[in-house]
Motif scaffolding. Structure first.
Motif, mmCIF file in Angstrom:
data_model
loop_
_atom_site.group_PDB
_atom_site.id
_atom_site.type_symbol
_atom_site.label_atom_id
_atom_site.label_comp_id
_atom_site.label_asym_id
_atom_site.label_seq_id
_atom_site.Cartn_x
_atom_site.Cartn_y
_atom_site.Cartn_z
ATOM 1 N N SER A 39 0.805 -1.228 0.000
ATOM 2 C CA SER A 39 0.000 0.000 0.000
ATOM 3 C C SER A 39 0.838 1.279 0.000
ATOM 4 O O SER A 39 0.375 2.315 -0.475
ATOM 5 C CB SER A 39 -0.945 0.012 1.204
ATOM 6 O OG SER A 39 -0.218 0.091 2.416
ATOM 7 N N VAL A 40 2.069 1.235 0.531
ATOM 8 C CA VAL A 40 2.861 2.464 0.644
ATOM 9 C C VAL A 40 3.861 2.563 -0.500
ATOM 10 O O VAL A 40 4.272 1.569 -1.083
ATOM 11 C CB VAL A 40 3.613 2.530 1.992
ATOM 12 C CG1 VAL A 40 2.651 2.480 3.148
ATOM 13 C CG2 VAL A 40 4.640 1.402 2.103
ATOM 14 N N GLY A 41 4.230 3.801 -0.793
ATOM 15 C CA GLY A 41 5.190 4.058 -1.861
ATOM 16 C C GLY A 41 5.067 5.477 -2.345
ATOM 17 O O GLY A 41 4.421 6.329 -1.709
ATOM 18 N N THR A 42 5.698 5.766 -3.487
ATOM 19 C CA THR A 42 5.611 7.112 -4.057
ATOM 20 C C THR A 42 4.166 7.505 -4.289
ATOM 21 O O THR A 42 3.761 8.638 -4.057
ATOM 22 C CB THR A 42 6.390 7.168 -5.387
ATOM 23 O OG1 THR A 42 7.733 6.733 -5.152
ATOM 24 C CG2 THR A 42 6.399 8.591 -5.929
ATOM 25 N N ILE A 47 -5.043 0.200 1.994
ATOM 26 C CA ILE A 47 -5.119 -1.256 2.167
ATOM 27 C C ILE A 47 -6.449 -1.810 1.659
ATOM 28 O O ILE A 47 -6.500 -2.915 1.100
ATOM 29 C CB ILE A 47 -4.901 -1.620 3.646
ATOM 30 C CG1 ILE A 47 -3.461 -1.280 4.058
ATOM 31 C CG2 ILE A 47 -5.175 -3.102 3.890
ATOM 32 C CD1 ILE A 47 -3.134 -1.591 5.501
ATOM 33 N N LYS A 48 -7.528 -1.041 1.814
ATOM 34 C CA LYS A 48 -8.829 -1.485 1.306
ATOM 35 C C LYS A 48 -8.783 -1.691 -0.200
ATOM 36 O O LYS A 48 -9.317 -2.684 -0.729
ATOM 37 C CB LYS A 48 -9.904 -0.465 1.679
ATOM 38 C CG LYS A 48 -11.305 -0.861 1.225
ATOM 39 C CD LYS A 48 -12.325 0.187 1.617
ATOM 40 C CE LYS A 48 -13.709 -0.202 1.122
ATOM 41 N NZ LYS A 48 -14.728 0.826 1.478
ATOM 42 N N ALA A 320 13.482 1.520 2.755
ATOM 43 C CA ALA A 320 14.444 2.000 1.761
ATOM 44 C C ALA A 320 13.774 2.780 0.639
ATOM 45 O O ALA A 320 14.333 3.761 0.134
ATOM 46 C CB ALA A 320 15.225 0.823 1.180
ATOM 47 N N ARG A 321 12.567 2.376 0.250
ATOM 48 C CA ARG A 321 11.920 3.050 -0.884
ATOM 49 C C ARG A 321 10.948 4.152 -0.464
ATOM 50 O O ARG A 321 10.373 4.825 -1.330
ATOM 51 C CB ARG A 321 11.204 2.034 -1.767
ATOM 52 C CG ARG A 321 10.084 1.257 -1.110
ATOM 53 C CD ARG A 321 9.546 0.195 -2.058
ATOM 54 N NE ARG A 321 8.597 -0.688 -1.422
ATOM 55 C CZ ARG A 321 7.298 -0.433 -1.281
ATOM 56 N NH1 ARG A 321 6.795 0.699 -1.751
ATOM 57 N NH2 ARG A 321 6.506 -1.305 -0.687
ATOM 58 N N THR A 322 10.765 4.343 0.848
ATOM 59 C CA THR A 322 9.822 5.375 1.290
ATOM 60 C C THR A 322 10.438 6.452 2.178
ATOM 61 O O THR A 322 9.873 7.538 2.302
ATOM 62 C CB THR A 322 8.659 4.732 2.075
ATOM 63 O OG1 THR A 322 9.176 4.000 3.200
ATOM 64 C CG2 THR A 322 7.860 3.798 1.187
ATOM 65 N N ILE A 323 11.604 6.169 2.793
ATOM 66 C CA ILE A 323 12.122 7.086 3.807
ATOM 67 C C ILE A 323 12.500 8.440 3.219
ATOM 68 O O ILE A 323 12.351 9.480 3.877
ATOM 69 C CB ILE A 323 13.324 6.449 4.552
ATOM 70 C CG1 ILE A 323 13.697 7.287 5.772
ATOM 71 C CG2 ILE A 323 14.506 6.258 3.615
ATOM 72 C CD1 ILE A 323 14.695 6.609 6.688
ATOM 73 N N ILE A 324 13.002 8.451 1.972
ATOM 74 C CA ILE A 324 13.315 9.729 1.312
ATOM 75 C C ILE A 324 12.687 9.749 -0.085
ATOM 76 O O ILE A 324 13.304 10.187 -1.054
ATOM 77 C CB ILE A 324 14.831 9.989 1.232
ATOM 78 C CG1 ILE A 324 15.557 8.813 0.573
ATOM 79 C CG2 ILE A 324 15.402 10.285 2.597
ATOM 80 C CD1 ILE A 324 17.020 9.105 0.291
#
Length: 353
Positions: A39-42, A47-48, A320-324
């Motif tokens: 569900s998370v990312g750029t 989640i639904k 790693a893909r969301t922190i910055i």
């Protein structure tokens, strides 16, 4: 006497129930982590919506857009599955290494396999211009990485055979060969041009970006085969840390089990590193966390170590893909940040013991 047996039986049953609950809890935790990672990312997808995409064939939902469908199915799911499988391979490879070397600080990287794979990948990346049409194959880097990981395994195994299979020689030989492979990799980096160098550095720090389903199926196949091996020989592997004399007295072919374990641990590491790059400390941390919560029974450690390894790598890749974001960090940086303190803790603990 009968009361004593009843008490022991009750204690055993409680232990079985406790361990079963731990395994179920880990599976649930991994499932939740998978949903969150998808569900998370750029571009966030709640989640639904993720659940709607996953079960769209059963419960059609017209509110789901094609963009959301493409993000979930073609981008997020392959990456999440790859992270879980790579984590399982590395953690169970570490579990085998610590078992056969009788050393809690051992991991697949102790034997230099990852450094060998890194050298092979470096050669494929830097010298792709002289490989002709084969350079355009998406599998050229994994093929070279796997080949050099296998070469490293054979070198270390050959050194062990020359020294009559001494465990300490196996460990020290792996460290020495690993340093040699690392030095050659550094030489390749020095020779690389400015165009190839960023790709080389990024791969050497680990990445789960853009893995095809073919690669994921290869990792899945290796995970299934290795798990079958470890579960089939779980009772023999339980006796390996007790030493050669004890294992032989129990009717176990100690040298054969050590050789088979060494081969499977190397193959698991090679398959993972060939597709995801060099990712450190998962193979060290996960087996120890497994022992802390489940005990030393190898039959259970195969499951818990694999799940914990998949969970650790999945969380690390998500960070790693969301922190910055939108910039993506190599996942190996995150696993090292998490793993180094734990490694130091193990050194201190072992020193006190």
């Amino acid at each position: 006497m009968e009361e004593s047996l009843q008490l022991e039986k009750a204690i055993y049953n409680r232990k079985i129930k406790r361990n079963a609950l731990i395994v179920v809890a880990l599976i649930i935790l991994l499932f939740v982590a998978v949903l969150v990672a998808i569900s998370v990312g750029t571009k966030s997808v709640n989640i639904k919506t993720v659940m709607g995409v996953l079960f769209e064939n059963v419960f059609p939902n017209e509110e789901i857009t094609n963009v959301q469908r493409q993000i979930v199915i073609n981008i997020r799911i392959p990456r999440v599955v790859a992270a879980v499988l790579a984590g399982m391979l590395l953690s169970n490879a570490g579990l085998l290494m610590q078992c056969i070397l009788q050393n809690p600080l051992a991991s697949p990287y102790t034997l230099g396999v990852s450094n060998g794979a890194a050298l092979g990948a470096s050669i494929a990346i830097v010298f792709s211009s002289i490989l002709g049409a084969a350079a355009y194959s998406p599998y050229i880097i994994p093929i070279f990485a796997f080949a050099f990981a296998t070469i490293t395994m054979l070198l270390v195994f050959g050194i062990s055979k020359i020294s009559r299979n001494a465990t300490w020689t196996l460990l020290l030989g792996g460290v020495a060969i690993g340093y040699l492979m690392s030095s050659l990799t550094s030489l390749i980096k020095y020779m690389a041009d400015t165009v190839k160098l960023p790709e080389l550095v990024f791969w050497s720090l680990g990445s789960l970006t853009g893995l095809p389903w073919e690669a994921i199926f290869i990792m899945l196949g290796m995970a299934v085969i290795s798990n079958v091996f470890m579960l089939y020989y779980a009772l023999d592997l339980n006796a390996m840390p007790l030493g050669e004399e004890t294992a032989v007295s129990l009717g176990i072919n100690y040298k054969k089990m050590r050789q088979l374990s060494f081969i499977f641990a190397t193959l698991m590491t090679a398959v993972s590193v060939a597709f995801t790059g060099v990712i450190g400390f998962v193979g060290l941390v996960a087996p120890h966390l497994s022992r802390m919560i489940i005990g030393n029974d190898f039959r259970l450690q195969v499951w818990t170590s694999g799940i914990i390894g998949g969970l650790l790598l999945l969380i690390s890749d998500t960070v790693a893909r969301t922190i910055i974001a939108p910039t993506e960090l190599p996942v190996g940086i995150i696993t090292s940040v998490l793993g180094v303190p734990f490694f130091l803790f193990l050194i201190v603990k072992r020193g006190r013991e």
